[in-house]
Write an enzyme that holds these catalytic residues in place. Structure first.
Site, short mmCIF file in Angstrom:
data_model
loop_
_atom_site.label_atom_id
_atom_site.label_comp_id
_atom_site.label_asym_id
_atom_site.label_seq_id
_atom_site.Cartn_x
_atom_site.Cartn_y
_atom_site.Cartn_z
N LYS A 11 0.74 -1.29 -0.11
CA LYS A 11 0.10 0.03 -0.03
C LYS A 11 0.88 1.11 0.00
CE LYS A 11 -4.10 -2.07 2.38
NZ LYS A 11 -4.84 -2.06 3.61
N TYR A 51 -12.51 -1.59 -3.16
CA TYR A 51 -13.05 -1.67 -1.80
C TYR A 51 -14.47 -1.69 -1.83
CZ TYR A 51 -8.37 -2.11 0.41
OH TYR A 51 -7.15 -2.59 1.01
N PHE A 59 -15.25 4.10 7.63
CA PHE A 59 -13.84 4.24 7.36
C PHE A 59 -13.61 4.32 5.69
CE2 PHE A 59 -13.75 -0.26 8.48
CZ PHE A 59 -13.24 -0.88 7.28
N ARG A 87 -1.83 -14.28 4.41
CA ARG A 87 -2.62 -13.52 5.37
C ARG A 87 -1.81 -13.76 6.78
NH1 ARG A 87 -7.08 -10.20 4.47
NH2 ARG A 87 -7.70 -10.83 6.27
N THR A 93 -5.08 -7.16 10.63
CA THR A 93 -5.42 -5.76 10.08
C THR A 93 -4.91 -4.85 11.03
OG1 THR A 93 -7.40 -6.60 9.56
CG2 THR A 93 -7.29 -4.12 9.31
N ARG A 104 2.60 -6.47 9.49
CA ARG A 104 1.81 -5.44 10.19
C ARG A 104 2.44 -4.97 11.55
NH1 ARG A 104 -3.90 -7.02 7.62
NH2 ARG A 104 -3.97 -5.75 5.62
N ASN A 114 -1.51 0.09 7.11
CA ASN A 114 -1.15 -1.22 7.52
C ASN A 114 -0.38 -1.79 6.22
OD1 ASN A 114 -3.04 -1.67 6.02
ND2 ASN A 114 -4.49 -2.87 7.47
N HIS A 117 -2.05 -5.52 1.57
CA HIS A 117 -3.37 -6.05 1.52
C HIS A 117 -3.14 -7.71 0.79
CE1 HIS A 117 -7.32 -6.93 -0.04
NE2 HIS A 117 -6.74 -7.61 -1.00
N GLU A 128 -9.95 -10.32 -7.24
CA GLU A 128 -8.89 -9.33 -7.05
C GLU A 128 -7.82 -9.51 -8.23
OE1 GLU A 128 -10.05 -8.39 -2.34
OE2 GLU A 128 -8.06 -9.53 -2.92
P1 GDP Z 1 -7.63 -6.57 5.55
O1 GDP Z 1 -8.29 -7.59 4.88
O2 GDP Z 1 -6.76 -7.19 6.87
O3 GDP Z 1 -7.14 -5.72 5.00
O4 GDP Z 1 -9.00 -5.89 6.46
P2 GDP Z 1 -10.39 -5.14 6.09
O5 GDP Z 1 -10.72 -5.72 4.70
O6 GDP Z 1 -11.08 -5.50 7.32
O7 GDP Z 1 -10.10 -3.69 5.62
C1 GDP Z 1 -9.45 -3.14 4.72
C2 GDP Z 1 -8.62 -2.04 4.96
O8 GDP Z 1 -9.33 -1.13 5.53
C3 GDP Z 1 -7.55 -2.43 5.92
O9 GDP Z 1 -6.74 -3.20 5.51
C4 GDP Z 1 -7.22 -1.01 6.50
O10 GDP Z 1 -6.48 -0.36 5.23
C5 GDP Z 1 -8.47 -0.51 6.46
N1 GDP Z 1 -9.23 -0.52 7.63
C6 GDP Z 1 -9.92 -1.65 8.37
N2 GDP Z 1 -10.41 -1.40 9.36
C7 GDP Z 1 -10.26 0.10 9.39
C8 GDP Z 1 -10.75 1.11 10.56
O11 GDP Z 1 -11.37 0.51 11.69
N3 GDP Z 1 -10.47 2.17 10.55
C9 GDP Z 1 -9.65 2.62 9.47
N4 GDP Z 1 -9.41 4.06 9.50
N5 GDP Z 1 -9.42 1.82 8.41
C10 GDP Z 1 -9.53 0.37 8.63
#
Ligand code: GDP
Length: 143
Positions: A11, A51, A59, A87, A93, A104, A114, A117, A128
């Site tokens: 990212k 997304y 968010f 993963r 996350t 991370r 973080n 992805h 994807e």
């Molecule tokens: P991942 O699969 O571990 O990347 O997590 P998710 O699919 O739940 O979320 C996608 C991305 O959204 C994450 O990798 C973060 O960059 C962002 N994100 C997730 N949860 C939060 C949150 O609670 N707050 C904010 N600001 N960003 C978030």
């Protein structure tokens, strides 16, 4: 063991901090092979589409702004159990909750910024990968 492919992104924060090599080193050390890679600066529409599943989340706007704030590197990783292995190498996350030694936990600044992805399931991996790469972009490892 099944050979899988998964979509991975370094990212904008990871690219900004010059962590591309460090992230790739961890993938390769875990036995994941890069079979396609490209640097790109996501457009608003590309980030929103990627997304879309999060569009109702509070968010979402911030996430799209973050993902379009600078260039990213997208890659396809291949290997045994690649989706879950990737993963595991990334960690949870939220870096505060990520296991020690994961990307991370070691390198990420926050739950949003973080570093990486990774697809979370076979159907999302397929979709994807197709979002960023055509079949001819993928380079089977012939050696
Ligand atoms: P991942 O699969 O571990 O990347 O997590 P998710 O699919 O739940 O979320 C996608 C991305 O959204 C994450 O990798 C973060 O960059 C962002 N994100 C997730 N949860 C939060 C949150 O609670 N707050 C904010 N600001 N960003 C978030």
């Amino acid at each position: 063991m099944v050979i899988e492919r998964t979509l991975s992104i370094v990212k904008p924060d990871g690219v900004q901090k010059n962590l591309i090599g460090e992230v790739y080193r961890r993938f390769e050390q875990a036995g994941l092979r890069i079979v396609a890679a490209r640097m790109m600066h996501l457009t608003q529409a590309q980030a929103e589409g990627f997304y879309a599943v999060h569009r109702e989340r509070p968010f979402y706007r911030d996430l799209v702004r973050y993902m379009t704030s600078g260039p990213v590197i997208v890659q396809v990783l291949e290997g045994e159990n690649a989706i879950e292995k990737h993963r595991e190498v990334m960690g949870a996350t939220d870096p505060k909750k990520a296991a020690r030694g994961t990307i991370r936990a070691d390198l990420a600044a926050s739950i949003e910024e973080n570093v990486c992805h990774g697809s979370d399931a076979p159907d999302t991996a397929r979709n994807e990968i197709a979002y960023f790469f055509s079949q001819s972009d993928l380079c089977p490892r012939t050696r």
